[in-house]
Design an enzyme around this catalytic site. Structure first.
Site, PDB file in Angstrom:
ATOM      1  N   LEU A 207       0.900  -1.122   0.153  1.00 53.66           N
ATOM      2  CA  LEU A 207       0.113  -0.065   0.039  1.00 53.66           C
ATOM      3  C   LEU A 207       0.745   1.300  -0.082  1.00 53.66           C
ATOM      4  O   LEU A 207       0.327   2.324   0.220  1.00 53.66           O
ATOM      5  CB  LEU A 207      -1.020   0.060   1.112  1.00 53.66           C
ATOM      6  CG  LEU A 207      -2.169  -1.124   1.288  1.00 53.66           C
ATOM      7  CD1 LEU A 207      -2.950  -1.010   2.512  1.00 53.66           C
ATOM      8  CD2 LEU A 207      -2.913  -0.945   0.053  1.00 53.66           C
ATOM      9  N   CYS A 225       3.424  -1.241   8.824  1.00 49.20           N
ATOM     10  CA  CYS A 225       2.021  -1.058   8.688  1.00 49.20           C
ATOM     11  C   CYS A 225       1.016  -2.263   8.657  1.00 49.20           C
ATOM     12  O   CYS A 225       0.070  -2.558   9.241  1.00 49.20           O
ATOM     13  CB  CYS A 225       1.710  -0.137   7.427  1.00 49.20           C
ATOM     14  SG  CYS A 225       2.686   1.458   7.669  1.00 49.20           S
ATOM     15  N   HIS A 226       1.588  -3.326   7.669  1.00 48.44           N
ATOM     16  CA  HIS A 226       0.778  -4.575   7.370  1.00 48.44           C
ATOM     17  C   HIS A 226       1.687  -5.754   7.636  1.00 48.44           C
ATOM     18  O   HIS A 226       1.232  -6.773   7.114  1.00 48.44           O
ATOM     19  CB  HIS A 226       0.436  -4.442   6.016  1.00 48.44           C
ATOM     20  CG  HIS A 226      -0.635  -3.228   5.921  1.00 48.44           C
ATOM     21  ND1 HIS A 226      -0.203  -2.051   5.207  1.00 48.44           N
ATOM     22  CD2 HIS A 226      -1.904  -2.827   6.263  1.00 48.44           C
ATOM     23  CE1 HIS A 226      -1.407  -1.223   5.207  1.00 48.44           C
ATOM     24  NE2 HIS A 226      -2.293  -1.592   5.869  1.00 48.44           N
ATOM     25  N   GLY A 227       2.917  -5.713   7.938  1.00 51.68           N
ATOM     26  CA  GLY A 227       3.709  -6.684   8.352  1.00 51.68           C
ATOM     27  C   GLY A 227       4.471  -7.368   7.158  1.00 51.68           C
ATOM     28  O   GLY A 227       4.443  -8.695   7.114  1.00 51.68           O
TER      29      GLY A 227
END
Length: 261
Positions: A207, A225-227
């Site tokens: 992202l 943020c999202h690993g």
């Protein structure tokens, strides 16, 4: 008395004109007109037949030393002779010579071609990037200032770029990974110009977050943020990111300097 004098002077003039018209009619009238004139009796008949001529026959009795415009207005035809006494007629140019008309035409065509070339150049140059845009298109980086095992972040086209001076152990680790273990299969040699330096765009392919250097399970980069986990070659190993970190176009200039972009 005055009226009598004017009438007395007018009669000879009319008689003279009628005689001249009769002569013109006899000279230029067709055969049937001449026969009609000869068959008529009396001076009054001949005088009357002389006044029955056509307008062109009377006009032909005028003097012939007229200007070309007067001749054209009275007897229009294509055989008109112009007075060339005050003109100079030049002979035609010999074969193989360049006439002034050809030189004028060549000069005009050269002018038009030059104008078209300038317009085309103006149009093409107007579509090129401005100087400030070209200045941001590339970035020069001094690689010699990066110690072995360290990573630096530079800004290029508004995006962060990670540059890592890798150790021999990190290079061996990157080359020892099997392609079957990778989500986006790519060898380390395909991602570097010099194995000692890795240059990647620091934007997560999930992202658009900015990963952290020297973190994660693979000692490469980690996106909190999202690993998403990236290895020492910038390849995705774990997490939601679909592809590896982007490798920008770059080249080495020598003296430890490189240009990105």
């Amino acid at each position: 008395m005055a009226l009598r004098r004017g009438f007395t002077g007018l009669v000879p003039r009319l008689l003279a004109q009628s005689e001249a018209a009769a002569i013109c009619t006899q000279l230029q009238a067709p055969a049937w007109r001449k026969e009609e004139a000869s068959s008529s009796n009396g001076s009054s008949g001949s005088s009357w037949s002389s006044f029955r001529g056509f307008a062109s026959e009377v006009a032909a009795a005028k003097p012939l030393d007229l200007s070309p415009c007067d001749k054209l207005s009275q007897m229009p035809n294509h055989n008109i002779t112009y007075d060339e006494s005050n003109h100079k007629r030049l002979p035609p140019s010999p074969a193989g010579s360049i006439s002034p008309a050809i030189m004028v035409q060549a000069g005009g065509r050269f002018f038009y071609a030059t104008a078209a070339r300038l317009l085309a150049l103006k149009f093409i140059l107007s579509m090129s990037a401005a100087a400030d845009v070209l200045a941001m298109a590339s970035l020069e980086v001094d690689m010699s200032g990066i110690n072995e095992g360290d990573s630096v972040t530079v800004k290029w086209r508004g995006k962060p770029v990670f540059i890592r001076h890798r150790t021999d152990a990190e290079i061996a680790e990157a080359n020892g990974v099997a392609l079957s273990e990778l989500r986006d299969p790519q060898t380390d040699a395909e991602r570097v110009v010099d194995p000692k330096y890795l240059v990647v765009v620091g934007v997560c392919t999930h992202l658009g977050c900015v990963p952290i250097a020297g973190a994660g399970e693979y000692n490469g980069w980690f996106c909190p943020c999202h690993g998403s986990h990236y290895d020492i070659s910038g390849r995705i190993r774990k997490g939601p990111a679909p592809t590896n970190l982007e490798v920008p176009e770059y080249r080495f200039l020598g003296d430890g300097k490189a240009i990105i972009g």
